[in-house]
Every structure is written in structure tokens, then in C-alpha cells.
Design an enzyme around this catalytic site. Structure first.
Site, PDB file in Angstrom:
ATOM      1  NE  ARG A   1      -1.309   2.468   2.871  1.00  0.00           N
ATOM      2  CZ  ARG A   1      -0.558   3.724   3.414  1.00  0.00           C
ATOM      3  NH1 ARG A   1      -0.924   4.743   2.705  1.00  0.00           N
ATOM      4  NH2 ARG A   1      -0.184   3.645   4.675  1.00  0.00           N
ATOM      5  CG  ASP A   2       3.397   4.335   2.936  1.00  0.00           C
ATOM      6  OD1 ASP A   2       3.081   5.053   2.240  1.00  0.00           O
ATOM      7  OD2 ASP A   2       4.131   4.396   3.842  1.00  0.00           O
TER       8      ASP A   2
ATOM      9  CG  HIS B   1       4.758   4.765   9.073  1.00  0.00           C
ATOM     10  ND1 HIS B   1       4.050   3.648   8.472  1.00  0.00           N
ATOM     11  CD2 HIS B   1       5.250   5.446   8.329  1.00  0.00           C
ATOM     12  CE1 HIS B   1       4.094   4.081   7.006  1.00  0.00           C
ATOM     13  NE2 HIS B   1       4.748   5.054   7.175  1.00  0.00           N
TER      14      HIS B   1
ATOM     15  CG  HIS C   1       9.228   7.603   6.180  1.00  0.00           C
ATOM     16  ND1 HIS C   1       8.550   8.143   4.771  1.00  0.00           N
ATOM     17  CD2 HIS C   1       8.392   6.556   6.182  1.00  0.00           C
ATOM     18  CE1 HIS C   1       7.443   7.554   4.594  1.00  0.00           C
ATOM     19  NE2 HIS C   1       7.365   6.639   5.389  1.00  0.00           N
TER      20      HIS C   1
ATOM     21  CB  CYS D   1      12.987   4.836  -5.832  1.00  0.00           C
ATOM     22  SG  CYS D   1      14.505   4.741  -6.798  1.00  0.00           S
TER      23      CYS D   1
ATOM     24  CG  ASN E   1       7.453   3.512   3.082  1.00  0.00           C
ATOM     25  OD1 ASN E   1       7.136   3.729   4.168  1.00  0.00           O
ATOM     26  ND2 ASN E   1       7.066   3.751   2.053  1.00  0.00           N
TER      27      ASN E   1
END
Lengths: 317, 317
Positions: free
Chosen positions: A25-26, A218, A220, A251, A260
Site C-alpha cells: 500500500r504505502d 512508522h 522513514h 527509491c 520508507n
């Protein structure tokens, strides 16, 4: 690397954690190219084979906003609902909720912002307005016996506002907890958090009476900080961490990089610490190598770069 | 990002640390292409402008082994010896020591291996043999008032041997300490260390009577673990960390990737923790962007990727 990483526990850390996989999803929603439905389904099925239990499947955000996930219903139908797995889906509003229910979603995630500016930019709302919009959706889900996860974006910094006061984040987390969210995921959407900040926020949330068993991190990896933050989270008692297989959606050479945290980098650390996640690193690396080839570019995950190259020295990926 | 990362100290960490910059030596020696002498000199001079004090300048290893640094004497002559800066050079043996002294080196670094196999592969010696070869070099340096740093490779794992027992590493560290090395740098040459392992090794070194003020951590980011290891090192009282500007020497797409921790990623974390390093992150990012352009490929540093792109959105680097 076979027997590496060597296992050395750290005192005081949890023995077991949940990795909440957000790649399908993310990750895929942030990729430039649209991955076809069959590949998405195969991706999730293969991820289930690694030992991942909680795999966020898709999003019922309007296809106008996120064309990458316009096939949400098809994906959910395609992956089925095998026992023992969780496949939450992102739901932005009542329309999305209707579509998610129709598609048979058994768990949902709602999302709000810790900052006014991001609420405006991303949700075309205010902080309060976003929570108010999410409220009936969450209530409807809970009445139907569907668990609700709450995402809070920009918990550690905002690209427009800069610093984000901890009290402001805690207030939003409090409201999501009161709403009945089983887990509240603290998003470092732009990857700026450092360990002291993670500890300060978690401490304030604990002081507000919200247990660490309801908190997920969560983080990053935009500035390379994510695993140091995970380590701090573990030291504070957090046992759920969001990550994206292969660092999908992050990326480093795309202008839209979100960074992420790669699931593989996380699993390497957990394996070294002797913390059970149930995930087989080697299998996961093979899947991320396959997905990188599909996307036509290397995985941004450090561990994938090292391990997939090792398993297939002739590949760029 | 201006005011980000937000500053939140963690209790019990050092207030100030030394970043030991290895880009010009460890970084450039691992790059495929040979950088010209003038560029190397400009690189070091520009690095001095960021607030970095300790910058390893070059290596007097035989040019047959490391052609990238065949111009060691010219580089050392070119950068001069401005007050307040340290420019150690790597010295492998008596021949290298003679060349280093002739070139006016004021500080040297010797290197040994924690494992027999790497001693054999990299030094064509044994663990004992390498220490014995380094002994007269270190003695000569100390008699001349030249400080000696000791590197120990493969402290956390070895690509051939796999696991490396902690007692084996401590024994080598002990011998370098007895030899008079001011600092002993623990190399995670293949980047496999996780936080519990870092703590276990540092604990054993402390129990062997060697103070953390004589220890540096040289962590590689091959699996994304380096900063979590730095955090653990800080929590154990280590105050010196090796890093490479822009992650030089760690290009993720080169087969020879070594995965040096990027100085920028380290500075981001230290800035967030409010730990003084004296280094100006923005200046450093500009230099690494310039060097990446010279090398014709993006920097593997996450922070450089994010910040340099922000400062110059049209660049690939």
C-alpha cells in the site's frame, strides 16, 4: 551471510515484535509506475510466505488521487482472507469505507495529520476536521467488529511548518485512542526523527495514559535515521513497527522519495538482537529483488542491495 | 530542512564527540576510479572548512596494492599542516613508515585483523604476524612523538569465517592498547553488527581495563545498521566515530561496495541529539554533492540524497 548477523540480545527489549508491512500500500502508492493487479496479488501472496502476518493490502482513497491503487477491490478479492493473516486497508472517508466494506475488508486504517499545514495539503482539511471526518468511519467499523488502526502523519517534523510540538502530537494520538483505534501509528513522514525525539514523544504519550501496546512507529529512512529510532522505540517498549519490503516507495533517486524503512534492514537488526518477528530474511530479499526487477530499478534497501547481489552477482538489483 | 532535525537529547549520552573523517583515505581507496591529486587536496581543504578536525589524509600502502592512493606524499605535502587539524595517514609496514616520515606525517594509523582469514587475505600474514609487523612501526612513531591509531578489522563478523568470538577481538584490542595506540578503532568491515553485539564487545573491552576514551567505532552501513550501532556506542560512552563524507567508498551499486557510514547521516543524528561534533551539515552536503559529481554517480548517503537534491533539484546526485 549464513550465520550472520551474530545474535546478541540487549537487556530490557521486547522478546517479540510485530512487523506491520506497508509495501503493497504505502510503498506502491508512492511509486511512479502503476503495478498491474496480478503482480500486486502475487506480491502479497509471496509476502505471506515470509512469515509476515500483518500486510496492509491497499487503499480505498479515490483513484483520482492515487491511481496506483485504483484496483483496491480487485486486489482485496484476489488475495482472499486466509486464516492467521491480517490485511488492513486504508480508508480516507465514508465513500472509501463503503467501497472497503463492499470489497470485504476485515480491518481498516484511518489517517490524520499532526500539523495544520499537512492536513490542508494532503487532506484538504484541518487537524480537527480530519479527525471529525474519520470519526463516523471508525465508529461504523468498530460496530461491525472491524479493527481500526490510526495513522498520524508528520509526528516529528513537517516540511512546511518545521518543528512539530510534542503536545500537539499527543493531543491527536489521544483523540485517536479515544476513538477506539487499536493501534496508533506515529508517522515520521519526512524521516527527520532522531532517537531523543522518539523517546520524548513516546514518553509524553505514556504520560498521557496511552500504553505502548497501542503504539506503532512508522519511521522513514530519508536521512538514514529509521533504525536508530526503532532501537529507541524498542527501548521504550514499543512492539509494532511499520516497514516496507525492499524499501518500496523510497527509491532514493526518485524526486518523490518518501524513504520508507526497508523491512529487510529492520529484520536484520531484529535478528541480530534475537527479537522474534517470524520473518524469513532470505525469502523476503528474494521477493524484493523480484519486485525491483519488475520496477526496473534497484531496491533502496541496504540489506537487499547486499544480500540480493550476493545471491545473484550478475544483477543490478 | 532549516530548523530540522529538532533537538532532543537522550539522558546519559556524551555532550561532545569526535568525528574521525575517513573519506579521503578509506573512501577514495575503495572507489574504482582514481581521483587526481589536486582534487584530493581540494577535498581535504574543503572538509576542513566544515568543522571536521580529524581527517585521515591518505595511505602509504604500496601503490601496487592501492593505486588510488599512489600520490600519498604529494597529497600530504599539498594539504600542509595548519594548526588545529589532524591528518593521520595509514601505514602498513616499515617501508610505508619510511615514506610517511619522509613526507612529514604527524600522526599514523596501523591496521591489524581480528580474524586469521582476513589477516591472510588482506595482509598476507597471521593475526599475530600482523601485530608483530606493526610493533616496530608503532614504537618508532611513539619515540618520535607521533600519535598512533590502531585499526582492527572484522570485529563483528568475517565474510569467510562468519562469527567472530568477542574474546578474540578483545585480545587484539588489548595488544594494540599495550603497544601504545592512543585510539583503537573497532572495524565492522562488512557492516553486520547490530546493537547488542556492539554493546557486548564494548562491555568486554571495558572489563579488560581499556577505557572507552581509547575506543572508536568504525561501522559500515552495508545492511543499514551503522547508526543504530553508533547510538549504542554513545550509550556505552564511546566518543569517537569514524565516518566517510558522502558515504564515499560505499557506493551501493559497485560490486566492491564497502558501505562506509556517511558522515552526513551521522551528523544528522548527532545534531538531533544535541551532541556537539562541530561539523556544519549543510557545508558537508555541498562538498559531497561536488565529489559525487566528480565521481559521476550519486552519493550513497541518505542525508546527502535528500539535502543535496533539495538544494539543487535538477541534479541526479
Amino acid at each position: 551471510m549464513g550465520e550472520l548477523p551474530d545474535r546478541y540480545p540487549l537487556p530490557g527489549l521486547p522478546e517479540e515484535v510485530t512487523i506491520y508491512e506497508v509495501g503493497p500500500r504505502d510503498g506502491l502508492q508512492a511509486e511512479k509506475q502503476i503495478v498491474d493487479t496480478a503482480t500486486k496479488i502475487e506480491f502479497i501472496e509471496r509476502l505471506r510466505g515470509t512469515g509476515l502476518i500483518a500486510i496492509e493490502a491497499t487503499s480505498f482513497v479515490s483513484p483520482k488521487w492515487v491511481p496506483q491503487l485504483a484496483d483496491a477491490a480487485e486486489v482485496l478479492a484476489g488475495i482472499g482472507a486466509p486464516e492467521g493473516f491480517r490485511h488492513p486497508v486504508l480508508v480516507p472517508n465514508q465513500r472509501g469505507m463503503d467501497r472497503a466494506l463492499e470489497a470485504g475488508a476485515a480491518e481498516i486504517a484511518i489517517f490524520v495529520s499532526a500539523t495544520e499545514r499537512f492536513a490542508q495539503e494532503n487532506l484538504a482539511s484541518t487537524v480537527d476536521g480530519a479527525i471529525e471526518s474519520a470519526t463516523p468511519v471508525a465508529r461504523q467499523a468498530l460496530e461491525a467488529g472491524i479493527a481500526v488502526r490510526g495513522y498520524v502523519s508528520m509526528c516529528f517534523g513537517d516540511p512546511w511548518e518545521g518543528r512539530v510540538p510534542i503536545g500537539q502530537v499527543v493531543a491527536v494520538v489521544r483523540r485517536l485512542a479515544d476513538l477506539g483505534c487499536r493501534t496508533i501509528s506515529l508517522g515520521d513522514t519526512i524521516g527527520v526523527a532522531t532517537p531523543g525525539h522518539v523517546r520524548a514523544l513516546l514518553g509524553a504519550i505514556g504520560e498521557a495514559g496511552i500504553g505502548m501496546d497501542r503504539i506503532a512507529l512508522h519511521l522513514h529512512d530519508t536521512y538514514g535515521q529509521a533504525l536508530a529510532g526503532v532501537l529507541t522505540g524498542l527501548q521504550c517498549g514499543v512492539t509494532e513497527f511499520d516497514a516496507s519490503a525492499g524499501g518500496l516507495g523510497g527509491c532514493p533517486f526518485a524526486k518523490s522519495a518518501t524513504g520508507n524503512l526497508a523491512t529487510e534492514d529492520l529484520v536484520w537488526m531484529l535478528d541480530g538482537l534475537g527479537i522474534r518477528s517470524g520473518v524469513d530474511l532470505d525469502r523476503l530479499v528474494q521477493i524484493s529483488g523480484w519486485m525491483a526487477a519488475r520496477l526496473g530499478r534497484p531496491s533502496p534497501s541496504r540489506a537487499v542491495q547486499a544480500l540480493y547481489r550476493e545471491s545473484d552477482p550478475d544483477t543490478l538489483f
